[in-house]
Design an enzyme around this catalytic site. Sequence first.
Site, PDB file in Angstrom:
ATOM      1  CG  ASP A  96      -0.226  -0.412   2.529  1.00 64.97           C
ATOM      2  OD1 ASP A  96      -0.946  -0.791   3.466  1.00 64.97           O
ATOM      3  OD2 ASP A  96       1.007  -0.364   2.580  1.00 64.97           O
ATOM      4  CG  ASN A 135      -9.188  -1.232  11.610  1.00 66.48           C
ATOM      5  OD1 ASN A 135      -8.209  -1.860  11.192  1.00 66.48           O
ATOM      6  ND2 ASN A 135      -9.720  -0.208  10.971  1.00 66.48           N
ATOM      7  CG  HIS A 139      -6.003  -2.077   8.573  1.00 61.97           C
ATOM      8  ND1 HIS A 139      -6.127  -1.076   9.506  1.00 61.97           N
ATOM      9  CD2 HIS A 139      -4.691  -2.122   8.264  1.00 61.97           C
ATOM     10  CE1 HIS A 139      -4.943  -0.540   9.733  1.00 61.97           C
ATOM     11  NE2 HIS A 139      -4.063  -1.165   9.003  1.00 61.97           N
ATOM     12  CD  GLU A 159      -8.973   1.136   7.434  1.00 60.25           C
ATOM     13  OE1 GLU A 159      -8.508   2.277   7.603  1.00 60.25           O
ATOM     14  OE2 GLU A 159      -8.968   0.282   8.346  1.00 60.25           O
TER      15      GLU A 159
HETATM   16  C1  GLP Z   1      -0.746   0.337   8.392  1.00 60.68           C
HETATM   17  C2  GLP Z   1      -0.372  -0.525   7.205  1.00 60.68           C
HETATM   18  C3  GLP Z   1      -0.563  -1.981   7.480  1.00 60.68           C
HETATM   19  C4  GLP Z   1       0.072  -2.319   8.828  1.00 60.68           C
HETATM   20  C5  GLP Z   1      -0.663  -1.578   9.910  1.00 60.68           C
HETATM   21  C6  GLP Z   1      -0.097  -1.902  11.289  1.00 60.68           C
HETATM   22  O1  GLP Z   1      -2.077   0.656   8.340  1.00 60.68           O
HETATM   23  N1  GLP Z   1      -1.144  -0.168   6.016  1.00 60.68           N
HETATM   24  O2  GLP Z   1       0.052  -2.725   6.427  1.00 60.68           O
HETATM   25  O3  GLP Z   1      -0.027  -3.726   9.063  1.00 60.68           O
HETATM   26  O4  GLP Z   1      -0.554  -0.180   9.685  1.00 60.68           O
HETATM   27  O5  GLP Z   1       1.013  -1.078  11.525  1.00 60.68           O
HETATM   28  P1  GLP Z   1       1.906  -1.214  12.854  1.00 60.68           P
HETATM   29  O6  GLP Z   1       2.838  -2.347  12.578  1.00 60.68           O
HETATM   30  O7  GLP Z   1       2.607   0.098  12.986  1.00 60.68           O
HETATM   31  O8  GLP Z   1       0.952  -1.501  14.001  1.00 60.68           O
END
Ligand code: GLP
Length: 257
Positions: free
Chosen positions: A81, A148, A150, A155
């Site tokens: 992403d 959440n 995702h 989402e």
């Molecule tokens: C972002 C990314 C996800 C990632 C998520 C969790 O939204 N798009 O790919 O898994 O955050 O991030 P973190 O590892 O900082 O909790």
Amino acid sequence: MKQQQAQKNIESQPYDCRVFANATDAEMEAARLIKSFVTSSTKPVLGLATGRTMLPVYQWLRQWHALGELSFAQCVSFNLDEYCGLDADDPSSFASYMRTNFFDHIDMPSGHWHLPDAAATSGTPHTYDDLIHTNGGIGLQLLGIGRNGHIGFNEPGAEQNTRTHEVALTASTRAANAADFPEGTAVPTHAITMGISTILEAGNIVLLATGQGKAEALHQAFNGLVSAACPASYLQLHTNVTVICDEAAAQFLKVHS
Ligand code: GLP
């Protein structure tokens, strides 16, 4: 209703769940699986993720590369992403995250690593999936999980049959990611993400989750129904998922032996 009913009857697949006493051991295991995949493939195609969870994983991979134990020269990679509306060199972009934490320190040729085209005008059919297919498909997809539920930026409410596309970010995701932006800077409202179908086409999926903040999401993802309410639950449909987590993230997870 029919679609929803169909989801309830879907047989979820067994998955490999590896729980570690602490985050460091979990992060190292994820890095080890990536190393093993890269060294055993003639043309390794990686799906990569960002977020705070993955920073230690990239540190391990950089370290093994620096020691001469791991080359990415034959690798191609596709990130999950990217935020919309950021310049490619914006320090808060995922492109900057990946260059700073990984690409600038390894021998993957520039032009071999790819992120979704966040500059594409909305509605433009995203050719990202075509590029993935042209490169033979993703052999190993690294995934994190949002609080959440995702995956990527799919989402809650995300449909299963989706390709790379533009999404609106939820308030909770924007709040969770605000720490990655300078004080007072607004987190983008939209992003481009691999779709659920794109993710599920990967040959192997490695999901890494650490910390108690991910415990409920992990429980819903693997112990709940396959449902758009928790996009990570679609991973139950994949036959090669390895979940790597620490005890804090696994605290609600009922692991079927
Ligand atoms: C972002 C990314 C996800 C990632 C998520 C969790 O939204 N798009 O790919 O898994 O955050 O991030 P973190 O590892 O900082 O909790």
